[in-house]
Design an enzyme around this catalytic site. Structure first.
Site, PDB file in Angstrom:
ATOM      1  CB  SER A 204     -22.319  39.896  -7.991  1.00 33.59           C
ATOM      2  OG  SER A 204     -22.669  40.989  -8.819  1.00 33.59           O
ATOM      3  N   GLY A 205     -20.186  38.082  -6.892  1.00 30.59           N
ATOM      4  CA  GLY A 205     -19.644  37.073  -5.995  1.00 30.59           C
ATOM      5  C   GLY A 205     -18.230  36.669  -6.320  1.00 30.59           C
TER       6      GLY A 205
ATOM      7  CG  HIS B 180     -20.491  29.942 -10.735  1.00 34.95           C
ATOM      8  ND1 HIS B 180     -19.846  29.783 -11.947  1.00 34.95           N
ATOM      9  CD2 HIS B 180     -20.671  31.272 -10.569  1.00 34.95           C
ATOM     10  CE1 HIS B 180     -19.657  30.975 -12.496  1.00 34.95           C
ATOM     11  NE2 HIS B 180     -20.148  31.886 -11.680  1.00 34.95           N
TER      12      HIS B 180
ATOM     13  N   GLY C 184      -2.019  27.852  28.973  1.00 33.28           N
ATOM     14  CA  GLY C 184      -0.601  27.913  29.326  1.00 33.28           C
ATOM     15  C   GLY C 184      -0.325  27.296  30.685  1.00 33.28           C
TER      16      GLY C 184
END
Length: 593
Positions: free
Chosen positions: A57-58, A226, A580
């Protein structure tokens, strides 16, 4: 750059199952075998080939996000970056057993090959009558791993695997035989190439906090999904116009004995897939697509389809990959037809992970690009006014612009705390554009009104956003007042005319913003400056008042502007002035020769 070590999870141990439960909530046509972490379609037609994939997974949406009608039949999910075990895979094969056969597709990683392969052999041993009805395909599309480096293990499997899933899944959905699905998928696998590039590695939930792997000015070409090292590092980070051609050359070179895996030719028809590795914004991804298209066009390739989005990730890695699929020519032996591959690619699967695509050949750049030439008669009626000292007028503007550019990093720092982090860059962009106008003669001391309107246009077009609009209104008001006070061509703008004009411009600004001093906005120093001028103070005293007002914004509760959304005590504690307002201070303090 730093590695993000924080995640939104219940626990590292539960993350994969928690995610799969969420996927099932999203996609009602699938079900979850919790014990084996298998996501599968609940109504698969037993007379159609089943496609099983999976791995660690991942990499979402790969693989589970592609399970559904028209694509994958099942996905077997391991822990993050870790292959599922053979019993999980074998259970998936049994669960999806059918009359037509099963194709298992894995990426070229040792763990996936061994575990999925062992499950296939165990299934064949227990059910010898099914031995010929389960086929196995390994996808290895990474060109960053050369032949010498890969030795006997070969190249890694990357995002090109998704194109194999898509084409094989659509063909299986049409009812093709197992041999046909396997044959076409194999051809696609052999003619697809991918290369990735990353700004940094990714952090795996549940592991120790990671440290930066690459410096702030470095990228790595050829990173794996990975966290594997890449082909090379490049510093400083090149613009996309330099980086993308390098990647395309890695993909398509036929002279590199280490990386010429696919027999590309300059006039080949190709499919382009730009894949987000997890942490790249859609804004950047669009620019990557544009540069990749330009690079392929310049090399003579015939781009038939473009796909872009998040297909196979490395969690939230800040990086992307480019995949090219070479399409066969009509005369190519033992190849599926080009029209077949494109039609399979164009079919819309009913899965949450597949991104929208046009299903058509990209339009030419020229046909999609237009330019507007605006004709205006307004400038014919402008009064041509002179500054009292024309060269000084221009010199003051240049000095203020250079000061703003120098202050960019400090203003940006302020805005990362007090706003959205872009104020310094916005002001710098405006200052650089004004300097360009000076260079091309659009701003000069013998035509003050047109010069001021040129600055207003820069604010509107180059700065954009709220700051750009405010500055543009201010300078437009300044030009209006100058023209109303002096109606004769060749008249000289005196100090009293300037004072009346800046007061008029501030009132014009007030008609479009609710900010009034003290408000923790750019209005604070601007109003202080105007108030002192109109009550008889000289220019230097007025500038000093503006600076004091800008400094005072450190202790003012924001009533308007970017800081109104930031918790007030935090700003006071950190003694951060309004970015600003600070920009106005910098400009006014440098409007002297």
């Amino acid at each position: 750059m730093s590695v993000p070590n924080k995640h939104f999870i219940n626990s590292p141990a539960s993350l994969v199952l928690d995610s799969l439960h969420g996927l099932c909530a999203l996609n009602p046509q699938i079900a979850l075998d919790k014990q084996n972490k298998i996501v599968y379609t609940t109504s698969h037609d037993p007379n159609k080939v089943a496609l099983i994939c999976g791995g660690g997974s991942g990499h979402e949406p790969a693989h589970a996000g592609f399970v559904g009608t028209g694509m994958l039949t099942g996905a077997v999910c391991g822990n993050i970056f870790a292959s599922p075990n053979p019993s999980q895979v074998k259970h998936a094969i049994d669960l999806l057993d059918n009359n037509k056969g099963t194709l298992i597709i894995v990426r070229n990683y040792t763990g996936d090959i061994l575990n999925f392969g062992l499950a296939k052999e165990q299934h064949a041993a227990e059910k010898p009558e099914n031995a010929d009805r389960v086929k196995f395909l390994i996808v290895a599309d990474d060109v960053a791993v050369g032949r010498t480096q890969g030795k006997i293990v070969g190249r890694r499997g990357l995002a090109g695997t998704v194109l194999v899933y898509k084409i094989a899944g659509a063909l299986a959905h049409r009812g093709a035989s197992l041999d046909k699905v396997h044959s076409v998928a194999s051809w696609v696998s052999e003619n697809v190439a991918t290369v990735g590039v990353g700004l940094e590695h990714t952090h795996v939930p549940g592991t120790a906090p990671a440290t930066s792997y690459l410096s702030a000015s470095e990228i790595e070409i050829g990173m794996g999904i990975h966290n594997e090292s890449g082909h090379s590092r490049v510093s400083p980070i090149p613009p996309l116009s330099d980086l993308i051609p390098q990647l395309i050359e890695l993909l398509t070179s036929t002279t590199d004995s280490e990386r010429s895996f696919v027999p590309f030719r300059a006039n080949d028809s190709v499919v382009l897939l730009v894949n987000n590795l997890g942490g790249v914004s859609e804004l950047e991804l669009g620019a990557i697509v544009g540069e990749a298209r330009n690079s392929l066009d310049s090399k003579g390739f015939k781009l038939q389809r473009i796909l872009s989005g998040t297909f196979m990730t490395s969690l939230n890695m800040p990086g992307f990959s480019i995949t090219l699929l070479r399409l066969p020519s009509d005369q190519e032996p033992n190849a599926p037809g080009q029209s077949l591959i494109l039609s399979l690619l164009d079919e819309k699967p009913d899965v949450p992970g597949w991104r929208w695509s046009s299903g058509t050949t990209p339009a030419t750049v020229i046909s999609q690009t237009s330019s507007s030439v605006m004709k205006s008669t307004a400038q014919k009626t402008l009064v041509q006014l002179k500054a009292s000292e024309p060269s000084t007028f221009v010199a003051c503007i240049k000095k203020a612009c250079h000061a703003v550019i120098s202050a960019e990093s400090e203003i940006t720092r302020m805005d990362t705390i007090a706003g959205d982090g872009d104020c310094g860059l916005t002001l710098k962009a405006g200052a650089e554009a004004v300097l360009a106008k000076i260079s091309d003669g659009s701003i000069e001391g013998n035509d003050v009104v047109r010069s001021i309107l040129a600055i207003a246009t820069v604010a509107q077009d180059t700065m954009g956003g709220t700051s750009g609009a405010l500055y543009s209104i201010l300078f437009s008001g300044l030009a209006q007042s100058l023209q109303s006070q002096l109606t004769q061509d060749g008249a000289t703008v005196t100090s009293s005319v300037w004072i009346n004009a800046i007061a008029f411009a501030l009132n014009k600004l007030y008609s479009y913003t609710r900010a009034r001093p003290p408000s923790r906005t750019l209005v604070d120093p601007l109003a202080a400056f105007v108030d002192r001028l109109t009550t008889g103070a000289d220019f230097h005293a007025a500038v000093k008042a503006a600076g004091t007002a800008a400094e005072a914004t450190k202790n003012i509760e924001a009533k308007a502007g970017r800081s109104a959304y930031v918790e007030g005590s935090r700003l006071r504690e950190q003694q951060v002035p309004d970015p600003g307002a600070w920009g106005v201070k910098v400009i006014l303090e440098n409007l002297t020769a």
